[in-house]
Scaffold this active site. Structure first.
Site, PDB file in Angstrom:
ATOM      1  N   LYS A  54       5.609  14.243 -25.005  1.00 56.44           N
ATOM      2  CA  LYS A  54       6.862  14.976 -24.794  1.00 56.44           C
ATOM      3  C   LYS A  54       7.512  14.645 -23.455  1.00 56.44           C
ATOM      4  CE  LYS A  54       4.925  19.039 -25.416  1.00 56.44           C
ATOM      5  NZ  LYS A  54       3.606  18.661 -25.966  1.00 56.44           N
ATOM      6  N   ARG A  74      -6.145  10.128 -20.753  1.00 52.77           N
ATOM      7  CA  ARG A  74      -4.911  10.096 -19.984  1.00 52.77           C
ATOM      8  C   ARG A  74      -5.161  10.252 -18.488  1.00 52.77           C
ATOM      9  NH1 ARG A  74       0.073  13.882 -21.736  1.00 52.77           N
ATOM     10  NH2 ARG A  74      -1.089  15.551 -20.720  1.00 52.77           N
ATOM     11  N   ARG A 112      -5.944  15.057 -15.416  1.00 54.52           N
ATOM     12  CA  ARG A 112      -5.592  16.476 -15.362  1.00 54.52           C
ATOM     13  C   ARG A 112      -6.749  17.319 -15.853  1.00 54.52           C
ATOM     14  NH1 ARG A 112       0.108  16.944 -18.313  1.00 54.52           N
ATOM     15  NH2 ARG A 112      -1.089  18.653 -19.213  1.00 54.52           N
ATOM     16  N   ARG A 139      -6.264  23.723 -26.827  1.00 51.35           N
ATOM     17  CA  ARG A 139      -4.811  23.579 -26.695  1.00 51.35           C
ATOM     18  C   ARG A 139      -4.164  23.333 -28.058  1.00 51.35           C
ATOM     19  NH1 ARG A 139      -4.030  18.979 -22.386  1.00 51.35           N
ATOM     20  NH2 ARG A 139      -1.832  19.329 -22.707  1.00 51.35           N
TER      21      ARG A 139
END
Ligand SMILES: [Zn+2]
Length: 195
Positions: free
Chosen positions: A15, A121, A156, A167
């Site tokens: 996103k 990531r 993260r 999530r």
């Protein structure tokens, strides 16, 4: 012409990248609640400590808090692209009481792909850069170093498999209903990604 756009979809759909592209294309301010939350965490504000606790568990930051932060960001803007807000029907209602929305972009991705993407990531630690890398399909030229600004990369705290699964569950119960909402309002634009 200024637009008021929102962008939503499961975690791992990319996103942030899409929002940055759309923001550049239309000259709109890109407002990412995730980035705002992370800034608070980095600065270790009281708010940041509270947010960190939710994010580490993979839970959404509660509506009341998110709504206050997001509405404050958009209050003087004629156009924007919102990334990460609204994420629940409660947040949609609060937004609609304060602003119109021209279109809602849904960025879709399969659950398998989302898990694969999020777990590998890494993000640039330089907050003015924020470039995102991926250890499978978008590796930096030098290990753990940003190609653009030479800052170090980090993972993260909410990008590990356990948290990612929570999530996704949060997304399915709380955010997925936005699809129907914006479809009925004829404002839904869908972008489906294969990987
Ligand atoms: Zn960088």
């Amino acid at each position: 012409m200024s637009y008021k756009l929102i962008l939503f979809g499961p975690p791992g759909a990319g996103k942030g990248t899409q929002a940055a592209l759309i923001s550049k294309e239309y000259g709109l301010r890109h407002i990412s609640t995730g980035d705002i939350f992370r800034k608070h965490m980095k600065d270790q504000t009281d708010l940041g400590k509270e947010i960190l606790d939710y994010m580490n568990k993979g839970l959404l930051v509660p509506d009341e808090l998110t709504i206050k932060i997001a509405l404050n960001e958009i209050k003087d803007l004629n156009g924007f692209i919102l990334d990460g807000f609204p994420r629940t029907i409660e947040q949609v209602k609060a937004l609609e009481q304060n602003s119109s929305v021209d279109a809602a972009f849904y960025i879709g991705v399969s659950e398998d792909t989302a898990i694969k993407r999020l777990c590998g990531r890494k993000t640039c630690s330089n907050k003015t850069c924020n470039e995102v890398y991926h250890m499978v399909d978008r590796k930096p030229k030098l290990e753990n170093i940003c190609d653009k600004c030479n800052s170090s990369l980090y993972q993260r705290s909410d990008d590990n498999e356990e948290t990612v699964k929570t999530r996704l569950k949060e997304y399915n119960t709380k955010t997925a209903p936005l699809l129907n909402h914006y479809m009925h309002k004829n404002k839904l634009l869908m972008i489906m990604k294969k990987q």
